[in-house]
Motif scaffolding. Structure first.
Motif, PDB file in Angstrom:
ATOM      1  N   SER A  53       0.831  -1.194   0.000  1.00  0.00           N
ATOM      2  CA  SER A  53       0.000   0.000   0.000  1.00  0.00           C
ATOM      3  C   SER A  53       0.872   1.251   0.000  1.00  0.00           C
ATOM      4  O   SER A  53       1.906   1.296   0.672  1.00  0.00           O
TER       5      SER A  53
ATOM      6  N   TYR B 126       0.093   3.854   1.449  1.00  0.00           N
ATOM      7  CA  TYR B 126      -0.298   4.585   2.648  1.00  0.00           C
ATOM      8  C   TYR B 126       0.242   3.907   3.900  1.00  0.00           C
ATOM      9  O   TYR B 126       0.379   2.693   3.951  1.00  0.00           O
TER      10      TYR B 126
ATOM     11  N   SER C 168      -2.769   6.073   8.894  1.00  0.00           N
ATOM     12  CA  SER C 168      -4.043   6.415   8.262  1.00  0.00           C
ATOM     13  C   SER C 168      -5.147   6.053   9.237  1.00  0.00           C
ATOM     14  O   SER C 168      -5.196   4.938   9.740  1.00  0.00           O
TER      15      SER C 168
ATOM     16  N   LEU D 222      -5.730   9.660   5.240  1.00  0.00           N
ATOM     17  CA  LEU D 222      -4.715   8.840   4.574  1.00  0.00           C
ATOM     18  C   LEU D 222      -3.363   9.531   4.679  1.00  0.00           C
ATOM     19  O   LEU D 222      -3.238  10.713   4.348  1.00  0.00           O
ATOM     20  N   LYS D 223      -2.355   8.788   5.143  1.00  0.00           N
ATOM     21  CA  LYS D 223      -0.992   9.308   5.208  1.00  0.00           C
ATOM     22  C   LYS D 223      -0.135   8.538   4.215  1.00  0.00           C
ATOM     23  O   LYS D 223       0.092   7.341   4.383  1.00  0.00           O
ATOM     24  N   PRO D 224       0.343   9.207   3.164  1.00  0.00           N
ATOM     25  CA  PRO D 224       1.190   8.512   2.190  1.00  0.00           C
ATOM     26  C   PRO D 224       2.592   8.231   2.730  1.00  0.00           C
ATOM     27  O   PRO D 224       3.080   8.912   3.632  1.00  0.00           O
TER      28      PRO D 224
ATOM     29  N   LYS E  94      -0.945  14.435   4.962  1.00  0.00           N
ATOM     30  CA  LYS E  94      -2.188  13.746   5.308  1.00  0.00           C
ATOM     31  C   LYS E  94      -3.332  14.309   4.470  1.00  0.00           C
ATOM     32  O   LYS E  94      -3.480  15.522   4.346  1.00  0.00           O
TER      33      LYS E  94
END
Length: 192
Positions: free
Chosen positions: A7, A9, A14, A47-49, A75
């Motif tokens: 993923s 993320y 997240s 969502l945190k990439p 974020k």
């Protein structure tokens, strides 16, 4: 055909939070074993990439790109107003008073199966980074090609007022994305 490790993320970073009000109505006149649980809630999906990336909207596509500075935080948050509806199963204790009959599910097992539908209220991205020793915080409010209408499935189970909760968004995170993505959330639900 990917695992959670693939993923883009951060799974732990997240987050999902929901706050709402719910009401219950018995389905059958002389039994409280099956109830209709319905209400309204505010959902916050974040969502945190990974890998110093941030979200960029290019026309009708939203994609992750490398940020030019070292990100301390990136974020994307989607705020939704939804209307959840669940069929709730479980025993209850009857409380008769002179003026009313009430059913209590306190310290009883509950299982809820249902879903939700609603609207995306806003989408925003927060970025924190340094430029020449100066802290910079950007808050960018755009739609990032997120859908206006959101919907999904959810279920909960547990004893008393603390339950395990799972939700799966049937609506995609981004409209018309080359890779269709959906949120799945796992957590605790508290009935207050």
């Amino acid at each position: 055909n990917q695992s959670l490790d693939d993923s883009p993320y951060k799974v732990g970073g997240s987050r999902f939070f929901e706050l709402g009000m719910a009401w219950q109505t018995r389905v059958f006149k002389n039994s409280n074993f099956l109830r209709l649980n319905y209400g309204l809630s505010f959902q916050f999906n974040g969502l945190k990439p990974k890998d110093n990336q941030y979200f960029v909207a290019n026309g009708n596509q939203t994609e992750l790109q490398e940020f030019q500075y070292d990100l301390k935080k990136a974020k994307l948050r989607m705020d939704n107003l939804v209307f959840p509806v669940h069929f709730e199963f479980g025993s209850s204790k009857i409380k008769n008073t002179e003026h009313s009959i009430r059913y209590s599910t306190r310290k009883k097992f509950k299982l809820g199966v249902g879903g939700y539908a609603g609207f995306n209220l806003s989408t925003r991205q927060k970025l924190k980074y340094d430029i020449d020793g100066n802290n910079v915080k950007d808050k960018i409010k755009r739609n990032y090609n997120t859908p206006n209408v959101v919907y999904g499935l959810s279920t909960y189970a547990g004893f008393g007022d603390t339950l395990l909760y799972v939700k799966y968004d049937l609506s995609p995170i981004f409209k018309d994305a080359t890779v269709e993505q959906h949120n799945i959330s796992l957590g605790l639900r508290f009935h207050l």
